[in-house]
Design a protein around this motif. Sequence first.
Motif: not given
Length: 487
Positions: A228-238
């Motif tokens: 999910h795009p919201w989750v992908e943001t977290y994955a790219q952050c850490i």
Amino acid sequence: MEKQVSRKNVVVIMSDEHNPMYLGRAGHPFIKTPHLDALARRGASFTDAYTPSPICVPARAAFATGMRVHQTRHWDNASPYTGTPESWGHVLQRNAVRVESIGKLHYRNATDPVGFDREHLPMHVVGGHGMVWGSIRDPILPIGEGKRMLGENIGPGESPYTEYDRAVTHTAVEWLRDAAHDDRPFVLYVGLVAPHFPLTAPQEFFDLYKDVNVPEAKLHPNAGAVRHPWVETYAQCIPNEERFRSAQERRNAFLAYYALCSFLDDNVGKIVSTLDQTGLFDSTHVVYTSDHGDNVGARGLWGKSTLYQETVKVPMIVAGPRLPIGVTCDTPVDLIDMYPTILDVAGLRWKDEMAGRPGWSVLRLDELPNAQQRVIVSEYHATGSNTAGFMVRKGRWKYHYYVRFAPELFDLETDPGELRDLSAIPQYLPVLADMERELRRVCDPEAVDAQAKQDQTAFIDSLGGRDAAAQMGERGATPPPKTKIAA
């Protein structure tokens, strides 16, 4: 010694980052947790327990106060609990009940009046402010290079955290031995860190799993799954998955998590065994839970910070004189329920102390009308999220509301692994609408998102602005205090 059945004692053991699927009692095929399994056989296991927030500091503030994250405005790992609103510890103090803590609290510091008569070996956020860089949101601040969140040495060995947990356990054992010779009833909180990263586990526990065939992590992007795009943001952050140095190190990460669950279990066993040896168990309620779970590789993610079952669910076991033995309860419960529960098992009139708090004593779930349809809410406003995320659990349905993003909907009855998002299927529109109504009965998600960002921006500005805040706080695990176990 003679059993002290007239006393009303409570021992609350809280671990950190324990995914409740990693318990023998939960049906895991190879995880070894004999002591927690034995505790569950002596009491009640709550199979659908949730955290108010899948990150340490907000979850622990909610646990202390019995209030939701948006009520207390402890948004992230840089907004620790300072003693307001009132905690269950304050209520116990007002009622002259001895209440002390040993181990991890993750509040601001050891001098704030948080509701303990004494804190032993307290672990709090660094510098009284914690992980300030994680408060930078919208746009988020990527973690970048440098220290790996999961630890520099992944595999067998000792870390400051395992040393700390040994010291906490030793101190708890000695405290309980002393308490057995004291007529005063007590509430003792014990904060253990395992299985929280760094993923370094003592050799004897690592060896329990060295021959395990590690199952494939579900919904991994390398296998074609799309986050999910919201989750992908977290994955790219850490980006934890991308920073393993080899396939063997990645395997070691799984084995170390398994091993840390068994290490945790061993420490819980030492504490419960002491209650038995001193004759205290029959007069003591024992609560075991965790502040949140861990993704453990699911969807290519490690750590917490998502709304999936791996991170928002927690283990919860309650054993004691007023509970049936060996029962399993599937009524949804919440860490905020621990506020009334602790007061209840300590013998206080808990309903008189709620002051609008939404929780309920887990000993009295049969008093709730339509308990199986009870609504549970979790929320996230922290590291790696541009906007707020909210989880709503009601009956068979689990709903994720992401501000500015599309929602997710899962049917846990037919899809307990959350493999299929139903939110885009027209026949589920009425369910989506009902779940959003339930969320909006609790809060206005857009208004909460705006309030969190306003508070976080003001805090960052008070510390010198974004550039200064970006350098403040640990990139990995909070360092524990220095400890030494007496010979």
